[in-house]
Every structure is written in C-alpha cells, then in structure tokens.
Write a protein that holds these residues in place. Structure first.
Motif, PDB file in Angstrom:
ATOM      1  N   LEU A 159       0.827  -1.208   0.000  1.00  0.00           N
ATOM      2  CA  LEU A 159       0.000   0.000   0.000  1.00  0.00           C
ATOM      3  C   LEU A 159       0.859   1.255   0.000  1.00  0.00           C
ATOM      4  N   SER A 165      -4.004  -0.502  -4.065  1.00  0.00           N
ATOM      5  CA  SER A 165      -4.634   0.792  -3.796  1.00  0.00           C
ATOM      6  C   SER A 165      -5.947   0.586  -3.066  1.00  0.00           C
ATOM      7  N   THR A 166      -6.324   1.610  -2.327  1.00  0.00           N
ATOM      8  CA  THR A 166      -7.629   1.634  -1.676  1.00  0.00           C
ATOM      9  C   THR A 166      -8.475   2.656  -2.406  1.00  0.00           C
ATOM     10  N   MET A 169     -10.726   5.391  -0.746  1.00  0.00           N
ATOM     11  CA  MET A 169     -10.140   6.410   0.122  1.00  0.00           C
ATOM     12  C   MET A 169      -9.302   7.384  -0.700  1.00  0.00           C
ATOM     13  N   HIS A 171      -6.276   9.812  -1.897  1.00  0.00           N
ATOM     14  CA  HIS A 171      -4.847   9.507  -1.816  1.00  0.00           C
ATOM     15  C   HIS A 171      -4.205  10.120  -0.570  1.00  0.00           C
ATOM     16  N   ARG A 174      -5.260   8.270   2.472  1.00  0.00           N
ATOM     17  CA  ARG A 174      -4.635   6.952   2.522  1.00  0.00           C
ATOM     18  C   ARG A 174      -3.229   7.050   3.106  1.00  0.00           C
TER      19      ARG A 174
END
Length: 323
Positions: A159, A165-166, A169, A171, A174
């Motif tokens: 991550l 990637s999430t 959320m 950037h 994150r």
C-alpha cells in the motif's frame, strides 16, 4: 492478591486458601497490598520488592542475590491481543524450592501457563521448573506478537508503494492512515525489543543462578534453549524495526512529494496567470486617452491576448513535463 500453587506429581494445583507456605511451589503476588507483602516476608523470611524498587533500571537493582534468594526483574508485554500492547515489570524470586512472583499486571501468559501446568504437560515440581515454564510462555506470547506485526507490515508495504490501492479512500487520506499504522507497528516493535532485551538479561542471570543452586540439568538446558529463542526473536525484531523505519521514511517522503506537487501546481498556475493579469491590468486603467478604448474590436482582442498569454506558458510547461 496472593495465589498459592502446590506440586502434585507433574501437575500444578491451586490452593483454595493460603495456608502453610513452606510446602508451596509457586506463590503469585498480583497487585499486592502492603500487608500482603509483610505476610510473605514473615512467612518465608525474604524481602519482597516494592513497585518503585521493581522499576529501577540499574542491573544491580534488578538482578541480585540476598539471603540465599535470587531476585530477577524483567520487563514483559501484556495486552498483546489489543492494538497496542503495554509493558510492565515482573519480579521472580527463587528461594530454595519455591518461586515467588510479584507483578502489577495480568499478562495472559500466566493463566495460560497455569492451564498447561494443571494438565501435567510441563515440569513444575520445583520453583525453578515453574519459572522456566513461565519464561517459555512469555517468549511464546512475544513471538506470536512479532508474527502479527510481521503480517501487518507485509500488508502495509504494497500500500505504501502503490502496488495495491484503496479506491474508496482519497490519496492524501490513505497516506495519513498508512503513516499512523506504520508508526503504531514501529512502536509495538520497540516495546517488544525492550521486553526481549530484558528477558535476555533475565535468562542469563537465571542460568547462572541455576548452576549455582545445582538445579536439575534439564532446567539449565531449557534455560539455554529459551535464551536461544530470545536471541532469534531479537534478530527478527531488529530486521522488523529496520523495515518499519524504512516504510515510515517512505511514507513521509511520499507525503512530502505530494505536498511539493501541490505547491508546484500552484506555482505554475501563478506563472500562467501573470501575463493575462498584466493585459487586464493595462486595459483596466482609467486614463482618458487610450487608443484602444474607442476601437470596436478592442474588447475581443484583449480577451484573445489574455487567452494566448495563458495558453503559451501552459503548452511550454506541458512540453517540459512540469504538469
């Protein structure tokens, strides 16, 4: 609170009442009151260290011999099942065939060892046997914690570097979450390192005490094995600490890089808007004699000039790769 255990063959049995302490194998003092300390001192003829004395950092105050009793104080982790484990000090007092433990926390290693010893799975016929069993359980619990931290670091690493990637959320958010998570795992590793170093020193003193007391050779062998386990844990924690530090630096670097990108964007936009602002400022002057004021195409020409003045820097920056 005073809890007394007797040895029944290979099993450890908890007493329902304190009774005569001369036959007890293990006496566990949990958050003892002053009168309980005095009772143990009078019954066994040994000194029970106070909480402030247990917190002394000098080795001479943590590992010493007094009136035939061996005092060993170590820093242990507890609440390891929680997000952030805590540290506390535990004093082990070996006196003859008995072990006295003094603690102001309730690590799960103690009830887990009692459950195991009550089945006769470990040698607990002497105080030294009980102590090495407790030490092995503390090391086992710490190893489980390190494995949990390693798994979390393995999950975080992709991550941090964008390999995963999430999408749900933003950037910036994150990176903030990752920074807090990495910092938390680094703090846990530091606490575990402190505890492991303390247990290592305790095991070395315990090994010397076992040889001086002429305890069973199997006890000495188990102490040496436990010491090797601690050294292996410390090596793993050094690597884990270096890795968490690297991930923390990488996350901070990415946050700094993102901030630089934002500042660069604003700087480029300011440069792009300077020429149009100049044109607008010139034709916003309220002088009476300006040739273009009465020109029918003055307004559209000013608009075109401002557009071109903004477009040319944009194309130039785009070509240079600054946008």
């Amino acid at each position: 609170m005073i809890t007394v255990y007797d040895a029944d063959g290979d099993k450890l049995v908890e007493r329902s009442s304190v009774g005569d302490l001369s036959t007890a194998v293990w006496i566990d003092l949990t958050d003892p009151k002053e009168d309980e300390d005095k009772f143990i001192e009078e019954a066994l003829g040994i000194e029970v260290p106070t909480r402030s004395e247990m917190r002394e950092i000098e080795a001479s105050n943590r590992f010493y011999t007094e009136n035939g009793a061996y005092y060993m104080t170590g820093i242990i982790l507890h609440n390891t099942d929680q997000d952030v484990p805590l540290t506390s000090v535990v004093t082990f007092i070996l006196f003859g065939n008995q072990l006295v433990t003094v603690r102001y926390a309730s690590p799960r290693a103690f009830p887990l060892y009692v459950a195991r010893a009550s089945k006769g799975d470990v040698g607990c016929g002497t105080g030294a046997g009980v102590m090495i069993g407790l030490l092995e359980m503390l090391i086992e619990r710490e190893a489980d914690l390190i494995e949990r931290v390693q798994d979390e670091v393995e999950r975080i690493a992709p991550l941090v570097f964008g390999q995963k990637s999430t999408a749900t959320m933003p950037h910036s958010r994150r990176l903030e979450v990752l920074l807090k998570t990495v910092g938390k795992e680094g703090d846990i590793t530091a606490r575990a390192q402190e505890s492991a170093m303390s247990l290592h020193r305790l095991s070395l003193f315990f090994a010397n005490a076992a040889r001086e007391r002429k305890d069973d050779e199997r006890i000495t062998t188990r102490i040496e094995a436990a010491n090797h386990d601690i050294l292996s844990l410390m090596e793993s924690m050094r690597f884990l600490s270096a890795r968490t530090s690297f991930l923390l630096d990488a996350t901070l670097g990415m946050i700094s890089n993102e901030q630089n990108q934002i500042i660069k964007l604003f700087s480029v936009m300011a440069v792009m808007l300077m020429p149009p602002t100049l044109v607008a400022s010139i034709y916003g002057m309220n002088f009476r004699h300006m040739p273009e004021l009465d020109w029918p195409y003055g307004y559209p020409m000013a608009i075109i000039m401002m557009f071109v003045a903004a477009l040319v820097p944009y194309l130039y920056f785009k070509k240079k790769g600054w946008l």
